[in-house]
Design a protein around this motif. Sequence first.
Motif, short mmCIF file in Angstrom:
data_model
loop_
_atom_site.label_atom_id
_atom_site.label_comp_id
_atom_site.label_asym_id
_atom_site.label_seq_id
_atom_site.Cartn_x
_atom_site.Cartn_y
_atom_site.Cartn_z
N THR A 40 162.72 -59.48 -19.42
CA THR A 40 163.34 -58.47 -19.98
C THR A 40 164.85 -58.28 -19.53
O THR A 40 165.63 -57.97 -20.29
N GLY A 70 159.90 -58.63 -15.86
CA GLY A 70 159.40 -58.62 -17.15
C GLY A 70 157.99 -58.38 -17.54
O GLY A 70 157.35 -58.09 -16.67
N TYR A 71 157.49 -58.82 -18.73
CA TYR A 71 156.17 -58.53 -19.08
C TYR A 71 155.27 -59.88 -18.75
O TYR A 71 155.74 -60.88 -19.17
N ASP A 86 151.32 -56.50 -18.32
CA ASP A 86 151.82 -56.03 -17.13
C ASP A 86 153.29 -56.14 -16.97
O ASP A 86 153.75 -57.29 -17.18
N TYR A 87 154.24 -55.12 -16.32
CA TYR A 87 155.49 -55.21 -15.96
C TYR A 87 155.65 -55.58 -14.54
O TYR A 87 155.09 -54.98 -13.51
#
Length: 348
Positions: A40, A70-71, A86-87
């Motif tokens: 992200t 990011g994820y 999960d981030y």
Amino acid sequence: MSLLNATMRGVVLNGPYTINVTDMPMPIIINQTDAVVRITTSALCGSDLHMYHGYQGGEPGFPMGHEAMGYISEIGSGVSSLSVGDYVVVPDNTATGHIDMGVGTYTNPYGPSFGTGALGGLQAEYARIPYADMTWSAVTWSGFEPGDTVAVFGAGPVGLLAAYSAKLRGASRVYSIDHVPMRLERTASIGAIPINFYESDPVEQILALEPMGVVRVINCVGMEAVNAQGEMEQGIVLNNMVRVVAAHGGIGQIGVYMAQNDTAVAPNAERLSPDVSFPLTEFFTKGLSYHSGIVFPGTVASELVRLIASGEASPHFIESASIGIEEVPGYYERFSRQEEIKIYIHFP
């Protein structure tokens, strides 16, 4: 989602000062302990400029970037402590060559002790990472204790955050050494004392205020250090650190010193020597300590996340630009000209 024929956008180096954004294969799970991250936010780092300037790197198409979050979009069967969604902060495991963009294998420019894989590859929409525990290092390495005086060489993103960390941890005074007005203004905004080495000898400026020297000193510059004439002088910061630190003080270094042989995208590499002069007599007689090396974010991430979440720390002050990936080549130019401090790349 991670199909063999799917593509993503990523940033590559094709030669000195030649950055391109291109389509490349989407990374896929290869080993059971892999995870794929949908990035992200990524960023440009001062270390990236060593490659941009032609001092480091491999072959054309060298993937860029080593800072991202990011994820988790996909995990291997051997990953038990992460879940899809999960981030995470993507670990910069460059020392073991863990970053893989799915674009093939690159020989790490820093030699076999660093394994294989590119230095980075995180200025892209996705990345594959072998899972590690994604669990403020230069200040700690200097031997810092609350109340110490500190000098930080370099006021780029890393130097600004090192000065900020020292302030947060109770330094009595922090000096920030650089020559770029925008950087010096930013360091003054956090209560550090700006020292412009273009105006006069930075060591003499600090010793006029600290006659015995500072207790701790930190190098956030690295191998492309320049002198007061703006000419590259690799050993100048190393020598100035020993000059300015007090007897029995400590030095911490995270500025990168990694020489390599010339390659297609790094034709200037051999202009950098792996050896620089060092004032060993003064270092010895002062009884100094020196700790340097690559920082592994996982070892401090939990503490930093807590500080930010609680509001005790707010590091966003280093940002100067927020861009999309297609704008990256132009912002490498701006970053190289020292017109930006910290550039973040945001993905949809």
